[in-house]
Design an enzyme around this catalytic site. Structure first.
Site, PDB file in Angstrom:
ATOM      1  N   TYR A 239       0.867  -1.171   0.000  1.00  0.00           N
ATOM      2  CA  TYR A 239       0.000   0.000   0.000  1.00  0.00           C
ATOM      3  C   TYR A 239       0.906   1.223   0.000  1.00  0.00           C
ATOM      4  CZ  TYR A 239      -4.062   2.924   1.025  1.00  0.00           C
ATOM      5  OH  TYR A 239      -5.070   3.856   0.943  1.00  0.00           O
TER       6      TYR A 239
ATOM      7  N   TYR B  11     -10.262  -1.647   6.042  1.00  0.00           N
ATOM      8  CA  TYR B  11      -9.716  -0.293   6.092  1.00  0.00           C
ATOM      9  C   TYR B  11      -9.395   0.160   7.519  1.00  0.00           C
ATOM     10  CZ  TYR B  11     -10.997   0.613   1.188  1.00  0.00           C
ATOM     11  OH  TYR B  11     -11.080   0.590  -0.185  1.00  0.00           O
TER      12      TYR B  11
END
Length: 410
Positions: A280, A372
């Site tokens: 990420y 998330y």
């Protein structure tokens, strides 16, 4: 004239924001040649079908309106079917027509019969928009694969709607520090192992165990930091402790979801459990700036902020404008990817790299998701639990559909 001994002026250029096809169209329209964009005297008047725009029947003869590749739309011409040698484009035209008709509510569709002399304008307009979208997505796919630095290919697919590539997204392969933030990516020490799997390697020096087994699968629990060998280590590229730094090894597809979640990412190949899938990455900003941007993102119903809170909460990764394929990975309250903190060349514990590993075997064609609210520690962020009135944050509804769904992304 330059004085004797003076340095010759350096050549310079500025990037052109116009697409190659548009430049070619302008050249052909003005009958100009330009070798640098592929327009020569030999091919100046070449005609190749780019896509088909419309259909009609005149005196029993079928005609298609043709958009010629590299030529402006003002030069489109009606061509009889017998002159066309583009079976794939003809099939695509038929498929797009059928798709449009299936999208229109039953009883309200204007269905052209085989004997119809022309298509309804709404049908032809949809077909042209779909053709232009297909071209735009192919260009974007080419751009993504040109920018990536890893083995796995990136594909793009939209069979759901007419949405094209995002207009304000830039592909990067590593963290992009915001002004004022310095990333020290030079390792201060490295191992001298001949076999890092059995010797006292970088993880041991950092006080943890080597994170991988012989099958390159992660064996440590979530929350355990990963220390890989770095640029100062004497081991080679085949070292079993160099996994995340090699990048994504799987071919992935950015696709348009049908459940209202926008873009998503699916794997095109089987991924074994506990395998590294992707990093990420995004813009590294301060937590104060992240709070400001978070308010804006919440109002827009988007979430791209990832707190780097392995040891402190000074920095956050924002993948809204700058990121890689992980930018498009959707949230799930029951995800198939798990977050881990990784240290390679930068050993600053305030700035770990974020790696996503599979939690189970993932089948080819299955969508990739992560939670998330999951932190590198393996725990849920307090933001997913504490929603005090003082925060006044707009809550974004979760659409993951999992049995354990918490109802909101934030």
């Amino acid at each position: 004239m330059a004085a004797a001994g003076a340095e010759a002026p350096r050549a310079w250029c500025v990037p052109c924001l116009v697409s190659l096809d548009t430049l070619q169209e302008l050249c052909r329209k003005e009958k100009l040649t330009c070798k640098s964009i592929g327009i020569t005297k030999r091919n100046l008047n070449n005609y190749e079908v780019e896509y088909l725009c419309d259909y009609k029947v005149v005196k029993g003869v079928e005609y298609y309106l043709v958009k010629w590749k590299g030529w402006p739309e003002s030069t489109n011409t009606w061509e009889p079917l017998r002159n066309l040698r583009c079976p794939q484009l003809l099939q695509q035209f038929s498929n797009d027509k059928s798709t449009y008709l299936s999208l229109v509510k039953k009883g309200k569709a204007v269905t052209p019969k085989n004997s119809s002399k022309s298509l309804p304008s709404a049908v032809s307009e949809y077909i042209v928009r779909k053709a232009k979208q297909r071209i735009a997505l192919q260009r974007w796919q080419d751009y993504l694969n040109k920018k990536k630095n890893h083995k796995g290919m990136i594909f793009v697919e939209n069979t759901v709607d007419l949405e094209g590539p995002p207009l304000d997204f830039y592909y990067i392969n590593e963290y992009r520090p915001a002004p004022g933030i310095i990333l020290n990516n030079e390792a201060t020490f490295g191992c001298s192992c001949t076999d890092c799997f059995f010797e006292k390697c970088c993880p041991i020096e950092a006080g943890v165990v080597l994170a991988y087994n012989k099958n390159q699968q992660i064996k440590v629990k979530p929350g355990t930091p990963i220390y890989e060998c770095n640029s100062r280590c004497q081991c080679g590229p085949d070292c079993p402790n160099r996994i995340v730094q090699k990048g994504t090894q799987y071919s992935l597809c950015i696709f348009r979801t049908s459940n209202g979640c926008g873009w998503g990412v699916k794997t095109l190949v089987k991924i074994k459990k506990m395998s590294f899938v992707m990093e990420y990455v995004g813009e590294v900003i301060t937590s104060e700036e992240a709070e400001r941007r978070g308010q804006l993102y919440d109002n827009q119903g988007i979430t791209y902020l990832f707190d780097l809170d392995y040891e402190s909460d000074e920095f956050t990764v924002d993948a809204a404008r700058y990121g890689n394929v992980s930018h498009f990975v959707n949230h799930s309250c029951d995800p198939n990817l798990q977050v881990f903190n990784v240290f390679i060349d930068n050993l600053d514990t305030r700035l770990p790299r974020i790696a996503l590993f599979s939690t189970r075997t993932i089948k080819a064609g299955e969508e990739l998701t992560f939670d998330y609210q999951m932190k590198g520690s393996g725990e849920l962020s307090s933001d997913s639990i504490d929603h005090s009135p003082a925060k006044k944050r707009v809550r974004t509804e979760c659409k993951c559909g999992a049995e354990t769904c918490r109802g909101y992304l934030n």
